[in-house]
Write an enzyme that holds these catalytic residues in place. Sequence first.
Site, mmCIF file in Angstrom:
data_model
loop_
_atom_site.group_PDB
_atom_site.id
_atom_site.type_symbol
_atom_site.label_atom_id
_atom_site.label_comp_id
_atom_site.label_asym_id
_atom_site.label_seq_id
_atom_site.Cartn_x
_atom_site.Cartn_y
_atom_site.Cartn_z
ATOM 1 N N HIS A 238 6.678 -10.882 10.170
ATOM 2 C CA HIS A 238 6.802 -12.196 9.541
ATOM 3 C C HIS A 238 7.966 -12.796 9.429
ATOM 4 O O HIS A 238 8.496 -13.727 8.332
ATOM 5 C CB HIS A 238 6.323 -12.063 8.294
ATOM 6 C CG HIS A 238 5.368 -13.143 7.484
ATOM 7 N ND1 HIS A 238 4.741 -14.032 8.587
ATOM 8 C CD2 HIS A 238 5.205 -13.373 6.425
ATOM 9 C CE1 HIS A 238 4.054 -15.010 7.750
ATOM 10 N NE2 HIS A 238 4.168 -14.695 6.568
ATOM 11 N N ARG B 73 3.199 -14.043 -7.644
ATOM 12 C CA ARG B 73 3.814 -14.514 -6.316
ATOM 13 C C ARG B 73 4.161 -15.951 -6.289
ATOM 14 O O ARG B 73 3.345 -17.239 -6.600
ATOM 15 C CB ARG B 73 2.903 -14.074 -5.034
ATOM 16 C CG ARG B 73 3.594 -14.352 -3.729
ATOM 17 C CD ARG B 73 2.887 -14.164 -2.555
ATOM 18 N NE ARG B 73 1.505 -15.189 -2.693
ATOM 19 C CZ ARG B 73 0.420 -15.147 -2.121
ATOM 20 N NH1 ARG B 73 0.130 -14.027 -1.224
ATOM 21 N NH2 ARG B 73 -0.565 -16.121 -2.107
ATOM 22 N N ASP C 2 2.775 -7.920 -1.213
ATOM 23 C CA ASP C 2 2.318 -8.463 -2.609
ATOM 24 C C ASP C 2 1.908 -7.506 -3.519
ATOM 25 O O ASP C 2 1.121 -7.474 -4.112
ATOM 26 C CB ASP C 2 1.072 -9.389 -2.339
ATOM 27 C CG ASP C 2 1.374 -10.681 -1.537
ATOM 28 O OD1 ASP C 2 2.624 -10.968 -1.198
ATOM 29 O OD2 ASP C 2 0.395 -11.528 -1.390
#
Length: 523
Positions: A123, A300, A30
Amino acid sequence: MLLELFLLISASCCIGESKRRNVLLIIADDAGFETDVYNNSVVHTPHLRSLAQRSLVFSNAFTSVSSCSPSRSTILTGLPQHQNGMYGLHQGVHNFNSFDGVQSLPLLLSRANVHTGIIGKKHVGPGSVYPFDFAYTEENNSVLQVGRNITRIKLLVRKFFKTHDEKAFEQRRMKEENKDVTEDDERPFFLYVAFHDTHRCGHSQPQYGAFCEKFGNGEKGMGRIPDWTPEYYTPEQVKVPPFVPDTPVARADLAAQYTTVSRLDQGIGLVLQELKDAGYENDTLVIYSSDNGIPFPNGRTNLYSSGTAEPMLVSSPEHRGRWGDTSQAYVSLLDITPTILDWLSIPYPSYSLPGGPATPVHLTGRSLLPALVTEPHSWHTVYGSQSLHEVTMYYPTRSVHQGSYHLLHNLHYRMPFPIDQDLYVSPTFQDLLNRTRLSEATHWFKSLQQYYYRERWELFDSRTDPLESRNLVSDPSYSAVLESLRQSLQKWQWDTGDPWVCGPDYVLEDKLEPHCRPLYNGL
């Protein structure tokens, strides 16, 4: 033109001549442009600045999807999320995975005898599609330790290099015994360091602050990261991005984010020092970027430029002519896999995905190595594809960014745009909600109503309208641009086997010859 073509061919032809080639891929979480590499002089990032001096810096780099797991799947496959199957987040109740037949980067490298390693946030899944020889991730460790504790990360990088050296030594010994040793046989490595900074953590570990900026800072109950010297910023110091509300609450939120940017930078410095100490600095391709936009409103989970624009540094020890230069070429995280395969002279296989189009899968990204030789003048188009973030956040969008024009197709435009959990509880979004509810000034460039409810097609001229606030779709003077971009986007969707290619007013009939059949649903 002929000279440029010769240089582009030369860049690819020279790949494979070096005796040893390795790859270090560094992905932040991010992260945005909070660094002086991209003209933010407030945040102290000397290690990114040092890397930039040895890199080509891309000023028009984009992710193809503004969501963590989907983006990481595109980085490690070179395929958009709708093609590789990672439609949304991988963890917990979301439970999205790439298709079993996907030929991922770590899988291809492993088959080519490349030593693969991952440290930090993985992830993605399943494990059979994303195998690594050396793995310290949230799957077998605390993500705080392997993703934010930069001392732990440093020691794991050192352990990877030690393991690599031991395996190389054993390989040489065995070859010498067989009288079959050549220097060219030394096994290359691919090390993927995936930091968890600068992701929010106020929703999961609020005791450490909104961005885990207190984790390891030495204060009572916070623990101590030995190699981290915390740097703090005041709300008055921060440089508020134009798409973020300029309020005291948002400024304090950004100040907390800046502290984790500094920790990220110090961690990158430690990783690069380990690379140098291990003797690999001069034969390793280093790539730095982030997975998606910063976790603020309009960032995002959005395919607006504010949610997809990424930092991108590419450092090649064999291409020093453009070190410290800036490229205006439009590039994508979909280009990372083709770049690494090109660097290691590994071809992409011909295969089809079960249940997908009969045509073989192919990479729509490109190798970035030619750009390290000369500025490419025809790289002006990147594509985006988002379906979900959290499992409840279904808002499929497709986009094409071509030069100054950016077209978005919001398939479920009659639904309100969904908000993810960690953004919802963030100080900035709560302040925005409260100001809206109380009819107070939000100091934002749009209203929440405009943010929630969008037109089906959105066309922006990002050079004259960098905030992308004026939709040009209904302007007849842009009708030719709109039609050209629509055709380009749809062609890319067909080329990449997008199941959403016909939505929302047609249904895809993919048996025999794929085509779109009308629904007559009034859209």
